[in-house]
Write an enzyme that holds these catalytic residues in place. Structure first.
Site, short mmCIF file in Angstrom:
data_model
loop_
_atom_site.label_atom_id
_atom_site.label_comp_id
_atom_site.label_asym_id
_atom_site.label_seq_id
_atom_site.Cartn_x
_atom_site.Cartn_y
_atom_site.Cartn_z
N CYS A 152 0.83 -1.21 0.00
CA CYS A 152 0.00 0.00 0.00
C CYS A 152 0.87 1.26 0.00
O CYS A 152 0.35 2.37 0.01
CB CYS A 152 -0.94 0.01 1.20
SG CYS A 152 -0.12 -0.06 2.80
N GLU A 196 -2.46 0.88 -4.50
CA GLU A 196 -2.01 -0.44 -4.07
C GLU A 196 -1.28 -1.09 -5.24
O GLU A 196 -1.68 -0.94 -6.39
CB GLU A 196 -3.20 -1.32 -3.67
CG GLU A 196 -4.05 -0.76 -2.56
CD GLU A 196 -3.57 -1.14 -1.17
OE1 GLU A 196 -2.93 -2.20 -1.02
OE2 GLU A 196 -3.84 -0.37 -0.23
#
Length: 336
Positions: free
Chosen positions: A275, A328
Site C-alpha cells: 500500500c 495499491e
C-alpha cells in the site's frame, strides 16, 4: 482545555451515532485515546466490532484495533487480484497449460512492461494500470461495483496450491477469500495465517469459525520469521506448491521476513501487496529500515542468498482511492 476538548469530541460522537442510526446501524462505543483519553459514547472498554459481509457470503468481524479497507467493493477487487496471482503460474499465463488448469485470464486494459530489476523506480515505472476501483470521487459500494466490473475467474482444483501462507493476515480477509474459493472449487488447499497482533488474531479465528472454514484455515500468532520454519516443516509431507501472500502495513516489512521466505525452498511463489510502493514516509507514518517494497524485492531476487532467487513476473497497480496519490501494488514473484 482537556475538558473542553472532551466535550467537543463527545458532541461529535453523538453526531456520529445519529448518522449511523440514519443508515440503520447502531454505534456501540466511541473512545478518545491519548492525553485526553475519555469514553465519548457507550461503555468504556466495550469490545465493539463491525460485521462486514462480502459478496461471496464471507462474513468478517472487524474490531477497533484491526484493519480493513474502507471500501468493501474495492477490497474485493484487490482480493480477486491476489487470488488470481496466487493460484496460477504467471510464467505460463495464457498458455495451453494455464488453460488446462482452468484459469480464465481477462484481457488487461493495457499491456504491462516487463520488470526485471528490484529498484523502486523500475517497480513503479515498469507497470501500467491494469485495474481501477472507480472513476468518480464518490467511492461508494454501488459506484465502485458499477465502475469496476468483476473479472471472470474460473478456478478449478488443479489451479490451487497445496498451501497458502497468509503473512500479516490481520483479521484474515485475504485468507478467508482464498479458502472460500478453494472450497467452492473442491480444492484441498490449506491456508495458514501469520499475525503478530493478538487482537487481529482473535478476529481472524472468530471469522474462520463463523464461516465454517476451520478445516481449511488456521492462524498462528507470532513473528513470521519465527513461525515460517515450523509451518513449512509441518507441511513437508504434502505435495503441491506453497504460495506466500504478504500484505504488510504502510510502514513496511522487516527484512527478516523476506529472508525467511527466500530460505524456505518449498515456497514457489510470493504475492506481495504493497500500500506504499514508493516507500514514502507520510505524515506520522514511517517506513522501517530496509522495509520498503524495493528493499524486499531485492532480498527475494538478488543472486546471492540462500536458496534460488525469485523472479519478478508481474506488477498490478490497483487504484482503490481514486483522485488521491495512493495506489495499491500487487507484485508477484516466482522462484527462478
Amino acid at each position: 482545555l482537556c475538558r473542553a476538548l472532551a466535550e467537543s469530541l463527545r458532541a461529535l460522537a453523538a453526531e456520529m451515532a445519529s448518522a449511523a442510526a440514519a443508515e440503520g446501524m447502531r454505534l456501540l462505543c466511541v473512545e478518545a485515546r491519548g492525553g485526553c483519553a475519555a469514553s465519548l459514547l457507550g461503555d468504556a472498554g466495550r469490545s465493539a466490532v463491525i460485521i462486514e459481509t462480502l459478496s461471496n457470503g464471507v462474513r468478517l468481524q472487524v474490531s477497533a484495533d484491526s484493519f480493513f479497507q474502507v471500501c468493501t467493493s474495492a477490497a474485493e477487487l484487490l482480493f480477486d487480484c491476489v487470488l488470481r496471482n496466487a493460484c496460477t503460474s504467471l510464467l505460463s499465463e495464457g498458455s495451453e497449460e494455464g488453460a488446462a488448469q482452468g484459469i480464465e485470464i481477462a484481457p488487461a486494459t493495457a499491456s504491462a512492461a516487463a520488470a526485471t530489476t528490484a529498484s523502486a523506480a523500475t517497480l513503479v515505472a515498469a507497470t501500467t494500470v491494469l485495474a481501477t476501483a472507480a472513476e468518480q470521487p464518490d467511492v461508494s459500494h454501488a459506484a465502485t461495483a458499477a465502475a469496476s466490473p468483476r473479472r471472470s475467474l474460473s478456478l478449478r482444483a488443479p489451479a490451487f496450491p497445496a498451501l497458502v501462507l497468509d503473512v500479516c493476515c490481520g483479521g484474515g480477509a485475504i485468507g478467508l477469500w482464498i479458502a472460500h474459493a478453494a472450497r467452492a472449487a473442491g480444492a484441498s488447499t490449506r491456508v495458514v495465517g501469520i499475525e503478530a497482533n493478538a487482537s487481529a488474531v482473535a478476529d481472524a479465528r472468530a471469522n474462520i469459525a463463523a464461516n465454517g472454514l476451520a478445516d481449511r484455515f488456521e492462524v498462528m500468532c507470532g513473528k513470521a520469521e519465527g513461525v515460517l520454519p515450523y509451518i513449512i516443516d509441518s507441511a513437508a509431507g504434502e505435495s503441491g506448491d506453497v504460495v506466500a501472500v504478504l500484505d504488510p502495513p504502510r510502514t513496511g516489512l522487516a527484512p527478516a521476513v523476506c529472508k525467511a521466505l527466500r530460505q524456505e525452498r518449498a515456497i514457489k511463489r510470493v504475492v506481495y501487496v504493497s500500500c506504499n510502493p514508493h516507500g514514502y514516509t507520510l505524515r506520522h507514518d514511517y517506513v522501517v529500515r530496509g522495509g520498503s517494497l524495493a528493499s524486499q524485492a531485492k532480498l527475494l531476487c538478488e543472486a546471492r542468498g540462500r536458496a534460488r532467487p525469485f523472479r519478478l513476473v508481474r506488477c498490478t497497480p490497483l487504484d482503490l482511492f481514486p483522485h488521491t496519490p495512493h495506489c495499491e501494488l500487487v507484485v508477484t514473484f516466482e522462484r527462478g
